[in-house]
Structures are given as C-alpha cells and as structure tokens.
Scaffold this motif. Structure first.
Motif, PDB file in Angstrom:
ATOM      1  N   UNK A 217       1.028  -1.062  -0.081  1.00  0.00           N
ATOM      2  CA  UNK A 217      -0.018   0.198   0.203  1.00  0.00           C
ATOM      3  C   UNK A 217       0.919   1.251   0.130  1.00  0.00           C
ATOM      4  N   UNK A 218       0.399   2.275  -0.723  1.00  0.00           N
ATOM      5  CA  UNK A 218       0.969   3.726  -0.510  1.00  0.00           C
ATOM      6  C   UNK A 218       0.563   4.317   0.846  1.00  0.00           C
ATOM      7  N   UNK A 219       1.099   5.198   1.299  1.00  0.00           N
ATOM      8  CA  UNK A 219       0.797   5.899   2.397  1.00  0.00           C
ATOM      9  C   UNK A 219      -0.647   6.395   1.978  1.00  0.00           C
ATOM     10  N   UNK A 220      -1.594   6.362   2.904  1.00  0.00           N
ATOM     11  CA  UNK A 220      -3.098   6.555   2.587  1.00  0.00           C
ATOM     12  C   UNK A 220      -3.873   7.446   3.841  1.00  0.00           C
ATOM     13  N   UNK A 221      -4.560   7.846   3.516  1.00  0.00           N
ATOM     14  CA  UNK A 221      -5.460   8.744   4.490  1.00  0.00           C
ATOM     15  C   UNK A 221      -5.747   8.025   5.814  1.00  0.00           C
ATOM     16  N   UNK A 222      -5.876   8.700   6.908  1.00  0.00           N
ATOM     17  CA  UNK A 222      -6.371   7.980   8.186  1.00  0.00           C
ATOM     18  C   UNK A 222      -7.591   7.221   7.946  1.00  0.00           C
ATOM     19  N   UNK A 223      -8.730   7.800   7.140  1.00  0.00           N
ATOM     20  CA  UNK A 223      -9.948   7.019   7.008  1.00  0.00           C
ATOM     21  C   UNK A 223      -9.720   5.640   6.205  1.00  0.00           C
ATOM     22  N   UNK A 224      -8.773   5.822   4.957  1.00  0.00           N
ATOM     23  CA  UNK A 224      -8.387   4.716   4.380  1.00  0.00           C
ATOM     24  C   UNK A 224      -7.685   3.497   5.303  1.00  0.00           C
ATOM     25  N   UNK A 225      -6.699   4.154   6.002  1.00  0.00           N
ATOM     26  CA  UNK A 225      -6.096   3.045   6.884  1.00  0.00           C
ATOM     27  C   UNK A 225      -7.041   2.150   7.787  1.00  0.00           C
ATOM     28  N   UNK A 226      -8.089   3.233   8.303  1.00  0.00           N
ATOM     29  CA  UNK A 226      -8.856   2.462   9.211  1.00  0.00           C
ATOM     30  C   UNK A 226      -9.669   1.441   8.435  1.00  0.00           C
TER      31      UNK A 226
ATOM     32  N   UNK B 161      -8.557  -0.179   6.168  1.00  0.00           N
ATOM     33  CA  UNK B 161      -7.845  -1.463   6.074  1.00  0.00           C
ATOM     34  C   UNK B 161      -7.852  -2.271   7.058  1.00  0.00           C
ATOM     35  N   UNK B 162      -7.829  -1.854   8.474  1.00  0.00           N
ATOM     36  CA  UNK B 162      -7.578  -2.756   9.533  1.00  0.00           C
ATOM     37  C   UNK B 162      -8.784  -3.042  10.150  1.00  0.00           C
ATOM     38  N   UNK B 163     -10.119  -2.404   9.677  1.00  0.00           N
ATOM     39  CA  UNK B 163     -11.332  -2.752  10.222  1.00  0.00           C
ATOM     40  C   UNK B 163     -11.630  -4.286   9.811  1.00  0.00           C
ATOM     41  N   UNK B 164     -12.015  -5.035  10.657  1.00  0.00           N
ATOM     42  CA  UNK B 164     -12.492  -6.585  10.315  1.00  0.00           C
ATOM     43  C   UNK B 164     -13.467  -6.633   9.505  1.00  0.00           C
ATOM     44  N   UNK B 165     -13.670  -7.182   8.203  1.00  0.00           N
ATOM     45  CA  UNK B 165     -14.876  -7.236   7.610  1.00  0.00           C
ATOM     46  C   UNK B 165     -15.243  -6.161   6.762  1.00  0.00           C
ATOM     47  N   UNK B 166     -14.494  -4.898   6.839  1.00  0.00           N
ATOM     48  CA  UNK B 166     -14.758  -3.659   5.962  1.00  0.00           C
ATOM     49  C   UNK B 166     -14.493  -3.960   4.614  1.00  0.00           C
TER      50      UNK B 166
END
Ligand code: C2E
Ligand code: MG
Ligand code: MG
Ligand code: MG
Length: 297
Positions: A269-278, A280-285
């Motif tokens: 992944x490139x560096x991404x916004x906080x929302x996009x990162x969130x 990524x780590x949210x299970x099932x999102x």
C-alpha cells in the motif's frame, strides 16, 4: 560552503559573481517565505498525516503504520515532505512541526485502539533537532498519556546519521526514550556512516533496510548480498528487520525467503489517509482489492 562558492564564482568573473549572489539572495528570501508560510500552515491545519501500512511476513498482517507528513497547500496542492522538511530543519521549525506530528499520530493510534480495532504500532519519524530537545522524553510521555496509548505501541524512527553524529545529548535522549517503553528503529539503514559500533551501544528494536537496496534486488547480486547481511546482522543482535520500498512481487518473494520480519512499500500500500487506513484494519470492512492508490503522491 558559501565562502568557497563565492570565491569560485568570483574567479569566474564579475558577472558570474553578481549572478551568483543575486541567485543566492533570491533563494534565501524564498526560504524565508516558505518558513513563514509553514508557520501559517500549521496554524491553519494545512498539514496532515498519511499512514503507510507495515506488514508482517509471512502472514501478511498489518502490524504497524508509518505516519508521513503532507502539506495540503491551498494553491500549490499537496506538497511532499522531501520539499519542506529540509527547510523546516534549517529554520528549527521542525521542532514545532515534529511535536505536532508526534501528538497527532499518537492521538490517531489511540483512537483506533479505543474503537476496538486490532492493535498496531504507530511509527513516527524524528528529526535530529528533536533529539536535541531536552524535554523530548516529556513531550513523548505526555502525548502518550493524552492519547491513552501504551508506550509499546509507539515506534520512533531515527536515521543512522543522527545516531552517529552525536554526542552525549542524543545518547541520553535515546536512553530516556527507551526507558519510557517506546520502540526505537533505525531508518534508512545502510546509507549512513556504516559504522556499526553504535548498534551495540543502544538497544534498537528494529532496522529498516533502506529502499535503495530493495530497488535492484532482482537484478543486482550485490544488493541481495547486502540485504541478506543486514537481515543476519539485525537478527543476531536481537532486532527485527523491515524492508522499505517493496514494489514488486519478486522483491517480496526474495525478502520472505530471506526471513525478513516485515515489509513496507507500494506493493502492499502507498501511504493513505487515516480514513483509508482505518478501513484497511477494520475487520470485515470492504477494501478495494490490490493497491490502495494514494491520490496525493
Ligand atoms: P522515510 O521515513 O524513509 O519514509 C519512507 C518514504 O518512502 C516515504 O516518502 C514513503 O512514501 C516512500 N515509500 C514508501 N514505499 C515506497 C515504495 O515502494 N517505493 C518508493 N519509491 N517510495 C516508497 P515520503 O512520505 O515522501 O517521505 C519522505 C521522507 O520525508 C521520509 O523518509 C522522512 O525522512 C521524511 N518525513 C516524512 N514525514 C516526516 C515527519 O513527520 N517528520 C520528519 N522529521 N520527517 C518526515
Ligand atoms: Mg521513516
Ligand atoms: Mg526510510
Ligand atoms: Mg528517507
């Protein structure tokens, strides 16, 4: 060195000398302007952090995020840190900016953890001047306390050249930070002074293999040898080893075979916004498959 440059410019004749000084003055005033607008930008919330995932191998879990600063300029668009960090460093503005980065990144990580997301380590870049700040350990401790984040989830990245350069003050700062319980990593490893003696003097937790060695992994046997040696060195000294700048499947496969602990790079992944990162780590999102392009870089 300015004197030498001027001497050389003079030796080339009067016109050159005038041209040179005019150019120098223009650059100096450009810098002053930039410095002033950086102070305004901080005040006006124009700086923001992007987060680049750090992924463990071989299981490919997101275990961390490096916070990377960007400047959202109202007229010039998104400005990369390589353009303004050096100027911020020259003007000492980096101390203020660095504190902002630290507080923002730690606060974000604290929010993610409080929301019940899988724990990740947040990595923050420290500039040399910050390590000379006598109260840096207090600033770090306060940021952690405010965010309700345990120190073990904060990783501070310092470059090799900074560690080499100093000196009582840096040594003390590193030891005091370590005592807080934060993790310390060596950024851009292999590009500094190549003196390895400091590795045994400080308890670093992680080596980040510089991306210049990763780039030509599949074509340059020397880089393969260097990366293998760094992994071996790190492991022998009880550190974990991460490779930066992983862009291809071939690089990833080599690094995995070499037993590296984790990777970071555009392939994942490139560096991404906080929302996009969130997301990524949210299970099932829902996350788009493949790369998460950074519209901004
Ligand atoms: P760094 O700490 O070594 O950060 C890694 C840089 O490599 C980042 O550039 C990242 O976007 C880029 N990168 C990551 N993966 C890849 C890849 O696969 N290929 C390529 N070609 N590049 C990749 P970025 O964000 O432009 O930052 C550049 C440098 O600016 C950083 O290097 C760091 O030294 C400095 N920097 C960024 N944010 C901060 C900050 O908050 N404080 C300080 N003091 N320095 C910062
Ligand atoms: Mg870094
Ligand atoms: Mg680096
Ligand atoms: Mg770098």
């Amino acid at each position: 060195n300015a004197d030498v440059a001027m001497y050389q410019a003079k030796a080339n004749g009067r016109n050159n000398f005038q041209f040179f000084t005019a150019d120098l003055n223009a650059r100096a005033s450009e810098r002053l302007q930039l410095e002033a607008s950086m102070r305004m930008a901080l005040h006006n919330d124009q700086f923001k952090l992007h987060y680049q995932p750090q992924v463990s191998l071989p299981d490919q879990q997101i275990v961390g995020a490096e916070a990377l600063i960007r400047w959202q300029h109202p007229e010039h668009g998104l400005i990369s840190p390589s353009r303004f960090i050096p100027i911020a460093e020259d003007s000492r503005m980096i101390v203020t900016l660095g504190t902002w980065v630290l507080q923002s990144a730690v606060r974000q990580a604290g929010r993610w953890q409080a929301a019940g997301l899988p724990p990740i380590t947040i990595a923050v870049n420290l500039s040399p001047l910050q390590l000379h700040q006598p109260n840096l350990p207090e600033i770090v401790a306060e940021a952690l306390a405010d965010a309700g984040l345990d120190a073990q989830y904060l990783e501070l990245e310092v470059t090799e050249s900074v560690i080499m350069q100093e000196g009582e003050q840096v040594t003390m700062a590193l030891h005091r930070l370590k005592k807080l319980g934060v993790r310390l990593s060596i950024d851009d490893f292999g590009t500094g002074y190549s003196s390895l003696s400091y590795l045994k003097r400080f308890a670093f937790d992680k080596l980040k293999v510089d991306q210049s060695f990763v780039r030509d992994l599949s074509t340059d046997p020397n880089d393969e040898a260097i990366v293998l040696a760094i992994i071996g060195l790190g492991k022998t000294l009880g550190m974990t080893v991460l490779a930066e700048g992983v862009e291809t499947h071939e690089q990833l496969a080599f690094l995995e075979r070499a037993g590296i602990d984790s990777v970071q790079g555009y392939l994942l992944s490139r560096p991404i916004t906080a929302e996009a990162f969130e997301a990524l780590i949210t299970p099932g999102a829902y996350v788009e498959p493949g790369l998460r392009p950074d519209a901004t870089v």
